[in-house]
Design a protein around this motif. Structure first.
Motif, mmCIF file in Angstrom:
data_model
loop_
_atom_site.group_PDB
_atom_site.id
_atom_site.type_symbol
_atom_site.label_atom_id
_atom_site.label_comp_id
_atom_site.label_asym_id
_atom_site.label_seq_id
_atom_site.Cartn_x
_atom_site.Cartn_y
_atom_site.Cartn_z
ATOM 1 N N PHE A 147 0.813 -1.212 0.000
ATOM 2 C CA PHE A 147 0.000 0.000 0.000
ATOM 3 C C PHE A 147 0.849 1.264 0.000
ATOM 4 C CE2 PHE A 147 -1.450 3.302 3.001
ATOM 5 C CZ PHE A 147 -2.388 3.921 2.192
ATOM 6 N N TYR A 148 1.975 1.235 0.698
ATOM 7 C CA TYR A 148 2.794 2.446 0.805
ATOM 8 C C TYR A 148 3.338 2.894 -0.551
ATOM 9 C CZ TYR A 148 2.326 2.209 5.808
ATOM 10 O OH TYR A 148 1.788 2.211 7.071
ATOM 11 N N LYS A 149 3.536 1.950 -1.445
ATOM 12 C CA LYS A 149 4.001 2.337 -2.775
ATOM 13 C C LYS A 149 2.948 3.147 -3.526
ATOM 14 C CE LYS A 149 7.350 -1.389 -3.470
ATOM 15 N NZ LYS A 149 8.498 -0.492 -3.214
ATOM 16 N N ALA A 150 1.678 2.904 -3.208
ATOM 17 C CA ALA A 150 0.610 3.649 -3.867
ATOM 18 C C ALA A 150 0.603 5.104 -3.437
ATOM 19 C CB ALA A 150 -0.738 3.011 -3.554
ATOM 20 N N ASN A 151 1.176 5.411 -2.278
ATOM 21 C CA ASN A 151 1.172 6.783 -1.771
ATOM 22 C C ASN A 151 2.519 7.478 -1.902
ATOM 23 O OD1 ASN A 151 -1.542 6.422 -0.979
ATOM 24 N ND2 ASN A 151 -1.213 7.784 0.753
ATOM 25 N N ARG A 152 3.438 6.848 -2.621
ATOM 26 C CA ARG A 152 4.731 7.503 -2.832
ATOM 27 C C ARG A 152 4.576 8.750 -3.702
ATOM 28 N NH1 ARG A 152 9.943 3.614 -3.921
ATOM 29 N NH2 ARG A 152 9.870 2.382 -1.994
ATOM 30 N N LEU A 153 5.329 9.769 -3.342
ATOM 31 C CA LEU A 153 5.479 10.953 -4.169
ATOM 32 C C LEU A 153 6.936 11.054 -4.593
ATOM 33 C CD1 LEU A 153 3.396 13.513 -2.049
ATOM 34 C CD2 LEU A 153 2.631 12.177 -4.012
ATOM 35 N N GLY B 141 8.939 11.019 -0.162
ATOM 36 C CA GLY B 141 8.016 10.778 0.930
ATOM 37 C C GLY B 141 6.688 10.217 0.456
ATOM 38 N N TRP B 142 5.733 10.201 1.370
ATOM 39 C CA TRP B 142 4.404 9.656 1.082
ATOM 40 C C TRP B 142 3.354 10.751 1.162
ATOM 41 C CZ3 TRP B 142 5.669 6.146 5.695
ATOM 42 C CH2 TRP B 142 6.438 5.047 5.303
ATOM 43 N N ALA B 143 2.395 10.704 0.247
ATOM 44 C CA ALA B 143 1.170 11.457 0.459
ATOM 45 C C ALA B 143 0.479 10.867 1.681
ATOM 46 C CB ALA B 143 0.264 11.378 -0.763
ATOM 47 N N PHE C 46 2.634 15.386 5.043
ATOM 48 C CA PHE C 46 2.821 15.836 6.418
ATOM 49 C C PHE C 46 3.981 15.073 7.054
ATOM 50 C CE2 PHE C 46 -1.800 16.259 5.699
ATOM 51 C CZ PHE C 46 -2.017 17.584 6.066
ATOM 52 N N THR C 47 4.976 15.775 7.548
ATOM 53 C CA THR C 47 6.103 15.100 8.187
ATOM 54 C C THR C 47 5.696 14.438 9.497
ATOM 55 O OG1 THR C 47 7.615 16.690 7.182
ATOM 56 C CG2 THR C 47 8.466 15.415 9.026
ATOM 57 N N HIS C 48 4.732 15.017 10.213
ATOM 58 C CA HIS C 48 4.374 14.475 11.524
ATOM 59 C C HIS C 48 3.745 13.077 11.422
ATOM 60 C CE1 HIS C 48 2.748 15.536 15.819
ATOM 61 N NE2 HIS C 48 3.401 14.403 15.784
ATOM 62 N N ALA D 159 -4.874 5.657 4.981
ATOM 63 C CA ALA D 159 -3.790 6.568 5.348
ATOM 64 C C ALA D 159 -2.545 5.774 5.706
ATOM 65 C CB ALA D 159 -4.206 7.456 6.523
ATOM 66 N N THR D 160 -1.407 6.443 5.611
ATOM 67 C CA THR D 160 -0.148 5.769 5.925
ATOM 68 C C THR D 160 -0.085 5.405 7.402
ATOM 69 O OG1 THR D 160 0.925 7.943 6.175
ATOM 70 C CG2 THR D 160 1.112 6.865 4.041
ATOM 71 N N ASP D 161 -0.707 6.199 8.271
ATOM 72 C CA ASP D 161 -0.681 5.836 9.692
ATOM 73 C C ASP D 161 -1.678 4.722 9.997
ATOM 74 O OD1 ASP D 161 -2.801 7.967 9.427
ATOM 75 O OD2 ASP D 161 -3.055 7.567 11.557
#
Length: 731
Positions: A61-67, A97-99, A107-109, A459-461
């Motif tokens: 899933f994280y690859k789908a949100n890569r920027l 990073g990730w969207a 967001f870095t946080h 979401a990534t979190d």
């Protein structure tokens, strides 16, 4: 089974029958199977699901949100480079990073929370990731995030915490690839004048964890991460304050983030300075309430690690006080189907992360109350099984995994709209494998609806704690990841047989030797979405009757009327008496972002100087043309393959007039007389919208249906793998 009111006992001769009836009713409940409506809790203690496959997909899933700048051979065919202007406004490269979620803000946080949580999973269950073959994959995802954190920290007391912002990003519904064209990617920072101890402390923790987990494979990178972690913690501790993140991620405080960063720096360095800082930021009396480890409150994870590092019974009691709240019989609300339910926003995110903490604590036999460990462990198993399908709905909450899984997650790139509308199209064009949706309400109710972002946001979190819990489940029960998966065609939704680039054409007027046309070039790309600024269309004419009457090209006039940035070129001979003119939109951006952007119109007039000598009815491109233009950007009305579309002169879609017997081999894209892996690579470039020069697009249309798409890809692949003996149209 409810007793009958008013009767104390049954007659003796009824008792055997009653017992048989009771047993018959109980047996289905005792047998393995999905939880039915009203069941008390999901199952524990068995290999009910393929936990390795679930973990594999949850990481993907994280690859789908890569920027950022994605590899040319990226595993997700619907993703391309995105947010490539990040940092330009401040003279830095802040790409990568990730969207964050279904939107496009970075967001870095929460990103540092997610990266740190994934890293913590590797720290605890590295063996499970190694055994399943997923270690390299998860490390690669973590590094994609930590690389961004390093970029975002260009000097010791400066950290960029956001690229893009709500007012701009949330005003559109476009794929990540379109962000640079329709949103403002402004950069935001914290520094001594505007401190952000929360985001800096959280990022310090993520980098400290990275310095631990990368040490065995890349010690140089681990050392770089440690350097940045130390600097960021010092910045966070020295210049204390909350970052001004705004309405989307308003921080509740920063002492927990300081403790979280400090304890991981202690674990890495064994320097008691950091342990003292962690305990000072998180005194033993500070932890309370029924929340759990999450992006805005990492005190629960920090307390757990402090307790493990020190064996301090006071911190251990803090950990168990929190876990006890989550157990059945505690104060946590439970759904009828057995989900520990904290909030409508990401209910599964909280339950799966609480499960991860319960697993980690129950695994540790050196600290805590031994008699509670089994209860914690069982709780964790039940929560993960609920998410995977053991729930009243009998369905998974992980996209692309298990039975009845979500197909309408609130995620813009998976959806693939070309009009910036959640309702266009009605289905998702890409499968967002592994995404854990927000989850059900407190009554187990849930609907698969893209517009309901409360239940269907991803979401990534959300995935972060879930991945770690799945690693533990895999370590116990197995269930191997899929082999030779994924393949490019796996990601495209079955419903998506849409053409991505095409021309629509209509007759505006016809008569007295004249033909007025409206031509419309469309870009509805989603595999991936691509901005095109060199698109053109060709109208093919048969001028036989003109030449037979003794007239020439000067006796036909082609003129361009109203248009949206087009130029007209022609006539040019194609073969024999077949000529074409070109309506060229080069220099005009056409992109799948909004109605006004995804299509461009031009009107063209064809007029013969003598009305009795010219006719368009025999034109190749006249076929199928009708009147009544349809200006609806949702419709495909008027689409005609006989007016082909080109990208910088290379055929993208449509049918050119036949040239007689083909002088090429279908599948031989480089015209070298062979069909091999080179042609396969060229076809992949065509499908991502980046065709190589001199590619034979006719040969790329392997099944000769006038379109080059995933079907041709699948056929050519099957041929090269010897699954089929010959190509359907190989000449």
């Amino acid at each position: 089974m409810e007793k009958t009111k008013g009767k104390a006992s049954c007659k003796k001769w009824l008792r055997p029958i009653v017992m048989l009836l009771v047993i018959s009713l109980l047996l289905p409940l005792l047998a393995p199977g999905p939880t039915v409506q009203g069941a008390a809790s999901p199952r524990i203690g068995g290999s009910y699901y393929s936990y390795g496959e679930a973990m594999q997909k949850a990481i993907l899933f994280y690859k789908a949100n890569r920027l950022g700048d994605l590899p040319d051979d990226y595993i997700l065919p619907y993703r391309g480079d995105a947010a490539m202007t990040d940092g330009q406004d401040v003279g830095l490269d802040l790409t990568g990073g990730w969207a964050d979620a279904g939107d496009g803000i970075k967001f870095t946080h929460p990103m540092s929370y997610a990266a740190g949580q994934l890293g913590w999973a590797v720290y605890e269950y590295r063996r499970a990731f190694e055994k399943s073959g997923q270690l390299d994959n998860i490390l690669d995802e973590i590094k994609w995030a930590t690389d961004f954190f390093i970029k975002a920290h260009p000097s010791p007391n400066l950290l960029y915490y956001m690229c893009g912002y709500e007012e701009s990003d949330h005003s559109v519904w476009v794929t990540h690839e379109m962000l640079d064209y329709v949103t403002d990617r402004k950069s935001f920072k914290v520094d001594p004048s505007t401190p952000g101890s929360d985001v800096a402390g959280q990022t310090a923790a993520a980098l400290a964890i990275a310095s631990i987990i990368f040490e065995p494979t890349d010690p140089e990178y681990a050392n770089t991460c440690l350097t940045h972690a130390k600097q960021l913690f010092s910045f966070a501790d020295t210049y204390r304050g909350k970052n001004p993140l705004g309405s989307l991620y308003p921080s509740g405080g920063y002492m927990d983030d300081l403790a979280w960063g400090a304890i991981w720096l202690y674990i890495k360095t064994e320097n008691t300075y950091y342990l003292d800082k962690a305990k000072s930021a998180l005194p033993v009396t500070s932890l309370g309430g029924g929340h759990t480890h999450c992006w805005d409150d990492v005190s629960y994870g920090a307390a757990l690690k402090i307790a493990q590092a020190t064996h301090d019974s006071s911190y251990a009691a803090m950990v168990e006080k929190n876990l006890d709240i989550w157990m059945p019989g505690g104060s946590m609300k439970y759904t009828p189907g057995g989900l520990a339910w904290l909030s409508q926003w990401g209910s599964l995110r909280y339950a799966s992360t609480a499960a991860f903490l319960a697993f980690v604590w129950s695994d540790d036999k050196t600290v805590g109350t031994a008699s509670k460990k089994e209860t914690y462990h069982n709780f964790a198993e039940r929560q993960i099984n609920y998410a995977l399908g053991d729930n009243p709905r009998g369905g998974s909450y992980v996209v692309g995994f298990g039975e009845n899984s979500p197909v309408h997650p609130h995620h813009r790139t998976a959806h693939g709209s070309w009009t910036s509308m959640l309702s266009v199209p009605l289905f998702h064009r890409n499968i967002l494998y592994g995404a854990l949706v927000g989850g059900p309400g407190s009554d187990d109710g849930w609907k698969d609806d893209i517009s309901d972002y409360t239940l269907n946001e991803v979401a990534t979190d959300y995935n972060a704690g879930f991945v770690g819990a799945l690693a533990k489940m895999y370590d116990i029960y197995g269930g191997e990841p899929l082999q030779n998966w994924p393949q490019p065609e796996d990601f495209r939704a079955p419903e998506d047989n849409l053409n991505e680039y095409f021309v629509r054409g209509w007759i505006m007027y016809e008569g007295y030797g004249a033909l007025n046309l409206m031509l419309q070039i469309n870009n509805r790309s989603a595999h991936p979405a691509v901005m095109k600024d060199k698109l053109s269309a060709r109208y093919y004419m048969d001028l036989s009757e003109l030449f037979e009457a003794g007239y020439g090209l000067e006796d036909v006039e082609i003129t361009l009327g109203q248009n949206e940035g087009a130029k007209l070129y022609g006539l040019k001979r194609y073969k024999d008496n077949i000529y074409y003119f070109t309506v060229d939109f080069s220099g005009t951006q056409i992109l799948p972002a909004e109605w006004q952007m995804c299509e461009k119109d031009a009107t063209v007039s064809i007029k013969y100087k003598r009305s009795d000598i010219g006719s368009n009815t025999n034109d190749w491109s006249y076929q199928g043309l009708t009147g009544s233009p349809d200006y609806d950007a949702i419709s495909f009305a008027g689409m005609t393959p006989y007016i082909p579309i080109y990208d910088d002169g290379v055929l993208l879609w449509g049918k050119e007039p036949p040239l007689g017997e083909p002088e090429f081999i279908y599948g031989d894209l480089n015209d070298d007389g062979n069909v091999n892996s080179i042609d396969f690579a060229l076809l992949k470039r065509v499908l991502i919208g980046e065709p190589a020069q001199n590619t034979n697009m006719q040969a790329a249309d392997v099944n000769a249906d006038g379109q080059v798409n995933s079907i041709d890809y699948a056929i050519l692949k099957s041929y090269l793998m010897n699954i089929i003996d010959s190509l359907p149209h190989r000449m």
